[in-house]
Every structure is written in C-alpha cells, then in structure tokens.
Design a protein around this motif. Structure first.
Motif, PDB file in Angstrom:
ATOM      1  N   THR A  52      46.322 -47.578  53.336  1.00  0.00           N
ATOM      2  CA  THR A  52      46.433 -48.207  54.653  1.00  0.00           C
ATOM      3  C   THR A  52      47.120 -47.314  55.692  1.00  0.00           C
ATOM      4  O   THR A  52      47.499 -47.783  56.758  1.00  0.00           O
ATOM      5  CB  THR A  52      47.213 -49.525  54.539  1.00  0.00           C
ATOM      6  OG1 THR A  52      48.535 -49.254  54.053  1.00  0.00           O
ATOM      7  CG2 THR A  52      46.519 -50.496  53.585  1.00  0.00           C
ATOM      8  N   LYS A  54      47.722 -44.454  58.575  1.00  0.00           N
ATOM      9  CA  LYS A  54      47.039 -43.848  59.710  1.00  0.00           C
ATOM     10  C   LYS A  54      47.300 -42.351  59.698  1.00  0.00           C
ATOM     11  O   LYS A  54      48.260 -41.883  59.100  1.00  0.00           O
ATOM     12  CB  LYS A  54      47.530 -44.458  61.016  1.00  0.00           C
ATOM     13  CG  LYS A  54      47.261 -45.953  61.145  1.00  0.00           C
ATOM     14  CD  LYS A  54      47.805 -46.495  62.464  1.00  0.00           C
ATOM     15  CE  LYS A  54      47.549 -47.989  62.575  1.00  0.00           C
ATOM     16  NZ  LYS A  54      48.081 -48.535  63.860  1.00  0.00           N
ATOM     17  N   THR A  67      42.104 -43.983  60.273  1.00  0.00           N
ATOM     18  CA  THR A  67      42.847 -45.000  59.515  1.00  0.00           C
ATOM     19  C   THR A  67      42.322 -45.053  58.078  1.00  0.00           C
ATOM     20  O   THR A  67      41.324 -44.405  57.746  1.00  0.00           O
ATOM     21  CB  THR A  67      42.705 -46.378  60.172  1.00  0.00           C
ATOM     22  OG1 THR A  67      41.301 -46.726  60.226  1.00  0.00           O
ATOM     23  CG2 THR A  67      43.266 -46.379  61.589  1.00  0.00           C
TER      24      THR A  67
END
Length: 247
Positions: A52, A54, A67
C-alpha cells in the motif's frame, strides 16, 4: 448578640463553607487527574511487506507518482496499563546496520520505481545513527489495546536496484517523557533486481554470474540473523533461507 442574630450569622457561613469544600474537592480532583499517566507495554511486534506504499517511478526523461508499491512495515501492538491516556507524538529509529546487497547479474533498463517511507534511511550515512519523526499522532486510552504500523526503508533518492537490508531499534516517545524501546528488528526492501526477488513466502534467486558474489550476500544476511535478540521480518527470514545454498 441576640439568638436570632447568631442563627443568621451561622446560616450565612454555610455557603462559604460549602464553597471552600467544593473548591478543595475540585483542586484534589484536578491534581489526581494531572497525576494520571499512561504506561504502555508491547504485546506483539512483527515486520512484513505491505503493498500500500506510495512512491515515484523515474526514467531518463520523466518522473511520476505511483501507488500500490511493496515494502517493509513494522506492526506494533501495545496495551496501556496506566491510569491515564498515553500520547505518542514522536518516534525515533536507531539504525545499527544498513546496506544494499550486491546485484550478481547484469540489470538492464533505466526505469526505477522506489517507495516513500515514513522513516527513510539514508544509504549515504554510516550506522549507527538515529532518524526521528514528530509527525506521529497515536493515543491509547487507559486499559485499552491498540496497534499501528511504521513503514521503514531506504531513502527513495538513494535506493538502488539490489535489495536493501537494515537493523533498527524503535523508540516510542510518550508525551509525559517516558520512552518505550522495541527491537532490534531486521528489515529488507526488495529493490528491483529481477534476479533476486521475493515470490510469496520465499525468494527466487537466479544463478549468479559469480558464486562468490552471492556468497557475500548470504554472509551479510547471515550476520544479521546472528544478532542477539533479533526479530527478522517475514521476508528477511525467507531471504535467509533462500540464500542457504550459498553459505
């Protein structure tokens, strides 16, 4: 003084006495509340990859945000045994080991994707050193359990293609001045080398151009596993197993 006047005087004193008692009670209550403190203890700690994060994707002529990147996080569960709430506003990470493994086969292409971490470890600095973040807002009420994760990995501006390994100790700073130390923890960032990469609960390692190169990687990972009290991430343990033929 007449009896009537005495009664009136006594009655007039009653509100003053009640007010004094109430004020004293409020002062004691305020003091008691002020003395309430949190007392955190770690109930579990583990480290593993998340998908998860970025980050940034760079090529020779462009840069863009992306992402869903994979990278290591430390998952910390705590319990507050104190009489008051605990307020964690700052976290320090002491880095005792940090290095990139060696790419043992040629890696082509100029595209590079790197994740952004809450705590970024500069590869240009020689351990030991400490990184601190005050961008933390973690409160645990008295008697309650809670958990949070902290993403830790190589600085996105310095990360290379090969996997990065590091050993850290985490210190949680309570607002009341108390500290809670966690670790040491062994972490690994997969990097982008297609010849040594995580696959599920293991790692795929292609036959190296030079066996001595991969032996050097195996030695670096093995030395971390020998650190007393070390808690390796799931992926670090898997990498250690995958490198066993080269030790």
């Amino acid at each position: 003084m007449s009896t009537a006047a005495l009664i009136i005087s006594i009655i007039a004193l009653v509100p003053s006495i009640d007010s004094a008692i109430s004020g004293d009670s409020q002062a004691k209550t305020a003091k008691t509340e002020a003395e309430r403190k949190g007392l955190l203890e770690v109930t579990s700690v583990s480290a593993h990859f998340t998908d998860t994060l970025k980050g940034t994707e760079r090529s020779s002529d462009s840069t863009k945000k992306v992402t869903g990147l994979s990278g290591p996080v430390v998952d910390i569960a705590v319990r507050n045994r104190g009489s008051g709430a605990a307020f964690i506003k700052k976290v320090s990470v002491n880095v005792t080991s940090s290095e990139s493994l060696t790419s043992c086969k040629g890696v082509g292409g100029d595209l590079q994707t790197t994740a952004n971490y809450a705590i970024e470890i500069p590869l240009s600095r020689k351990p030991p050193f400490t990184k601190t973040t005050e961008d933390i807002h973690f409160d645990v009420k008295s008697g309650e359990n809670d958990r949070f994760t902290l993403a830790i990995g190589p600085d996105s501006q310095e990360a290379g293609h090969a996997p990065w390994i590091g050993v850290v100790t985490i210190r949680l700073h309570d607002e009341d001045g108390s500290d809670l130390d966690i670790g040491p923890i062994a972490l690994v960032d997969a990097g982008e080398d297609p010849h040594i990469r995580p696959t599920g609960l293991s790692w795929k390692i292609d036959k190296p151009d030079s066996p001595s190169c991969m032996r050097s990687n195996a030695r670096a990972v093995g030395e971390v596993m020998q650190i007393p009290g070390i808690s390796p991430s799931n992926e670090f343990s898997a990498l250690h197993r995958a490198l066993r033929p080269y030790r």
